[in-house]
Design a protein around this motif. Structure first.
Motif, short mmCIF file in Angstrom:
data_model
loop_
_atom_site.label_atom_id
_atom_site.label_comp_id
_atom_site.label_asym_id
_atom_site.label_seq_id
_atom_site.Cartn_x
_atom_site.Cartn_y
_atom_site.Cartn_z
N GLY A 60 -38.26 74.04 68.77
CA GLY A 60 -39.51 74.67 68.36
C GLY A 60 -40.72 73.82 68.75
N LEU A 61 -40.59 72.52 68.64
CA LEU A 61 -41.69 71.63 69.02
C LEU A 61 -41.97 71.70 70.52
CD1 LEU A 61 -43.69 69.40 68.21
CD2 LEU A 61 -41.86 67.75 68.57
N ILE A 62 -40.90 71.72 71.31
CA ILE A 62 -41.07 71.81 72.77
C ILE A 62 -41.71 73.14 73.15
CG2 ILE A 62 -39.83 71.96 74.97
CD1 ILE A 62 -37.84 69.88 73.77
N GLU A 63 -41.24 74.22 72.54
CA GLU A 63 -41.82 75.53 72.84
C GLU A 63 -43.31 75.57 72.47
OE1 GLU A 63 -39.34 78.24 70.68
OE2 GLU A 63 -37.83 78.31 72.26
N HIS A 64 -43.63 75.00 71.34
CA HIS A 64 -45.03 74.95 70.91
C HIS A 64 -45.88 74.16 71.90
CE1 HIS A 64 -48.56 74.56 68.35
NE2 HIS A 64 -48.53 73.26 68.60
N ASN A 65 -45.39 72.98 72.31
CA ASN A 65 -46.14 72.13 73.22
C ASN A 65 -46.31 72.75 74.60
OD1 ASN A 65 -46.54 70.20 71.27
ND2 ASN A 65 -44.82 68.92 71.91
N LEU A 66 -45.36 73.57 75.02
CA LEU A 66 -45.48 74.24 76.32
C LEU A 66 -46.61 75.27 76.30
CD1 LEU A 66 -41.73 74.77 77.31
CD2 LEU A 66 -43.39 73.23 78.38
N CYS A 67 -46.92 75.81 75.12
CA CYS A 67 -47.98 76.81 75.01
C CYS A 67 -49.37 76.20 74.92
CB CYS A 67 -47.72 77.67 73.78
SG CYS A 67 -46.22 78.66 73.91
N LEU A 68 -49.45 74.90 74.77
CA LEU A 68 -50.78 74.25 74.64
C LEU A 68 -51.50 74.14 75.95
CD1 LEU A 68 -49.96 71.40 72.12
CD2 LEU A 68 -51.03 73.60 71.66
#
Length: 68
Positions: A60-68
């Motif tokens: 979830g953290l990686i997915e979130h960071n990819l959207c930044l």
């Protein structure tokens, strides 16, 4: 509990298990340790173990960071 002190970076890391987080005497020790080092201008970070699945949280953290 694990305490890592980096003198050259002026950082203190305090790592606690779930069981340690529930112990009032350990909480008081952590607070006193954090206060002592904060007074010396160290940055203090307290890391607490959790109950969630590490893989799911990391994903979830990686997915979130990819959207930044």
């Amino acid at each position: 509990m694990e305490i890592n002190v980096s003198e050259n970076k002026r950082i203190v890391e305090i790592w606690l298990t779930n069981q340690e987080q529930e112990d009032d005497s350990i909480s008081e020790f952590v607070q006193n340790t954090a206060d002592k080092y904060s007074d010396k201008k160290y940055k203090v970070a307290v890391f607490m173990s959790g109950d969630n699945d590490l893989f799911d949280c990391t994903e979830g953290l990686i997915e979130h960071n990819l959207c930044l």
